[in-house]
Design an enzyme around this catalytic site. Structure first.
Site, PDB file in Angstrom:
ATOM      1  N   GLU A 171      45.662  43.940  53.603  1.00  0.00           N
ATOM      2  CA  GLU A 171      44.817  43.114  54.474  1.00  0.00           C
ATOM      3  C   GLU A 171      45.447  42.835  55.847  1.00  0.00           C
ATOM      4  O   GLU A 171      45.881  41.712  56.143  1.00  0.00           O
ATOM      5  CB  GLU A 171      44.450  41.799  53.766  1.00  0.00           C
ATOM      6  N   GLU A 355      39.908  44.853  45.883  1.00  0.00           N
ATOM      7  CA  GLU A 355      39.884  43.441  45.452  1.00  0.00           C
ATOM      8  C   GLU A 355      38.453  42.948  45.503  1.00  0.00           C
ATOM      9  O   GLU A 355      37.734  43.213  46.467  1.00  0.00           O
ATOM     10  CB  GLU A 355      40.713  42.529  46.374  1.00  0.00           C
TER      11      GLU A 355
HETATM   12  O1  IFM Z   1      44.665  35.808  46.697  1.00  0.00           O
HETATM   13  C1  IFM Z   1      44.219  36.575  47.771  1.00  0.00           C
HETATM   14  C2  IFM Z   1      45.015  37.858  47.865  1.00  0.00           C
HETATM   15  O2  IFM Z   1      46.377  37.598  47.998  1.00  0.00           O
HETATM   16  C3  IFM Z   1      44.570  38.676  49.043  1.00  0.00           C
HETATM   17  N1  IFM Z   1      43.138  38.833  49.074  1.00  0.00           N
HETATM   18  C4  IFM Z   1      42.314  37.676  48.867  1.00  0.00           C
HETATM   19  C5  IFM Z   1      42.757  36.925  47.629  1.00  0.00           C
HETATM   20  C6  IFM Z   1      41.870  35.686  47.426  1.00  0.00           C
HETATM   21  O3  IFM Z   1      41.963  34.826  48.514  1.00  0.00           O
END
Ligand code: IFM
Length: 442
Positions: A171, A355
């Protein structure tokens, strides 16, 4: 109790892969095993940054309970385990002397995955920057790509031959914009010049890491970006323009750098004066060819004009049902990004949802029906995207288990498995069982 049924493995194309994700600082227990201090430790120790000033010192104690955790992933029927390596656990000072216990831990962990038939999908950086590098400006420092390349080489010479896939940085938007412009994550800066440099250095570091890994003969290398559906709060031209600026910074800047070798004009309007001199030259390695792109997706944002100062937008509350994070549930956004990204940036490159999931105030004795319905809606959005031609090859849920949710500490529960943060007992939730019912079918 009969659980609502989710799309199963059989609903997806035959070689579609399913998995779960975690990250090192969020689960391992950073206070153990010789890991060095990170900018998250000091950010959390600074009043007002993190709820109850909680940190990752103990977290889920995965460092000692990893075998139980890998068993849970195997029993879920997952194909992939997406995990991250902690830079500060491997190189406590960021450079120089290796913490042998740190590399040994990941060595055992990866062998443990392979022994359970899981594909190890590694991320090199999921936010715990060694403090020694933060002292030198961290992501703002133009030497970061070299430090990151050296770290990559140290790790991959030992572990690279057993990894199924690698993404350098999780990210980029969070690492740079959220942390250096909005100040919500470590290092907590609110500085436009620092943000511009961090955004560029994150991509440059990504490119250098890819070069190192290609040089070692590694394959299946990708990038993982996060996306938020940008929706105008009303139909005025000013709200639409604010939405376009938000979208360009959040959703387009990094893809445009990686796949088009340039930054969007709407972002350059605010940031060009602050980017490093000759930044264009770095596109030669930033655009190093990739084998896949990972998309992290959770929610949407409603935008209207801000206070006049670039980027001149502000978020307003939307009408849809929300998760424990206060994030609106908007599965249409996932379909949009999967189809739009392929059309605009990546063509036939394999895509993965790396994710997706929701935080919910779960009670261990009650089924997490809200999460079941969230997963159902987003898995169906994936199915629609595949029907519409997106080359989607896998879906990875966030997260295996409740963990340290950064500035929100341990309060927000994203897990398929409940963790009691006193006893550290793990208890699979209804969502875990419902997914397992459809994922174990092979
Ligand atoms: O927990 C986070 C993760 O570390 C990175 N992406 C989003 C998730 C939820 O906020």
């Amino acid at each position: 109790m009969t659980l609502p049924s989710l799309p199963t493995r059989a609903d997806f194309p035959p070689d579609f892969m399913l998995g779960v994700a975690t990250s090192a600082y969020q689960i391992e227990g950073h206070g153990q095993g010789g890991a060095g201090s990170t900018h998250w430790d000091t950010f959390a120790a600074t009043r007002g940054n993190v709820i109850r000033a909680e940190d990752g010192a103990r977290a889920c104690d995965h460092l000692n309970r990893w075998e139980e955790d890998l068993d849970l992933i195997r029993d879920l029927g997952a194909d992939i385990y997406r995990f991250s390596l902690s830079w500060a656990r491997i190189l406590p000072e960021g450079r120089g002397t290796v913490n042998a216990a740190g590399l040994d831990f990941y060595d055992r962990l990866i062998d443990g995955m392979l022994a359970r038939g899981l594909r190890p999908a590694a991320t090199l950086y999921h936010w715990e920057l060694p403090s020694a590098l933060a002292d030198q400006g961290g992501w703002v420092n133009g030497d970061m790509p070299h430090w990151f390349a050296d770290y990559t080489e140290t790790v991959m010479r030992r572990l690279g031959n057993r990894l199924w896939s690698v993404a350098p940085i999780n990210e980029p938007w969070c690492v740079s914009w959220l942390s250096h412009f909005e100040g919500h994550h470590a290092p907590g800066l609110r500085d436009i010049r620092a943000a511009a440099r961090a955004m560029h250095h994150v991509l440059s570091s990504h490119g250098r890491a890819i070069e190192v890994m290609r040089g070692l003969g590694m394959q299946n290398l990708g990038a993982v970006c996060n996306f938020e559906a940008a929706l105008p709060a009303n139909d005025t031209p000013s709200a639409q323009a604010a939405t376009a600026r938000y979208d360009a910074i959040y959703n387009q800047f990094f893809l445009s750098g990686l796949f088009h070798g340039r930054y969007p004009d709407l972002v350059l309007q605010g940031l060009e004066a602050h980017l490093p001199q000759n930044y264009h030259d770095d596109f030669a390695h930033i655009t190093a060819p990739l084998d896949w792109l990972g998309l992290n997706y959770y929610t949407c944002q409603r935008l209207r004009e801000g206070n006049g100062l670039w980027p001149n937008y502000q978020s307003v509350e939307g009408p849809l049902a929300k998760t424990q994070m206060g994030w609106e549930i908007y599965p249409e956004g996932l379909h949009y990004f999967l189809t739009h990204t392929a059309k605009t940036y990546t063509g036939n490159l394999p895509l993965y949802v790396t994710e997706n999931g929701m935080a919910h105030a779960d009670h261990p004795d009650q089924p997490d029906l809200a999460r079941l319905s969230y997963l159902d809606a987003h898995l169906r959005a994936c199915l629609r995207a595949i029907e519409d031609g997106a080359p989607l090859q896998g879906y990875i849920a966030w997260s295996l288990m409740d963990n340290y949710e950064w500035a929100f500490g341990y309060e927000k529960r994203f897990g398929l498995v409940h963790v009691d943060f006193d006893s550290l007992q793990r208890r699979p939730k209804a969502s875990y069982h419902a997914l397992a019912n459809g994922w174990r079918l092979r």
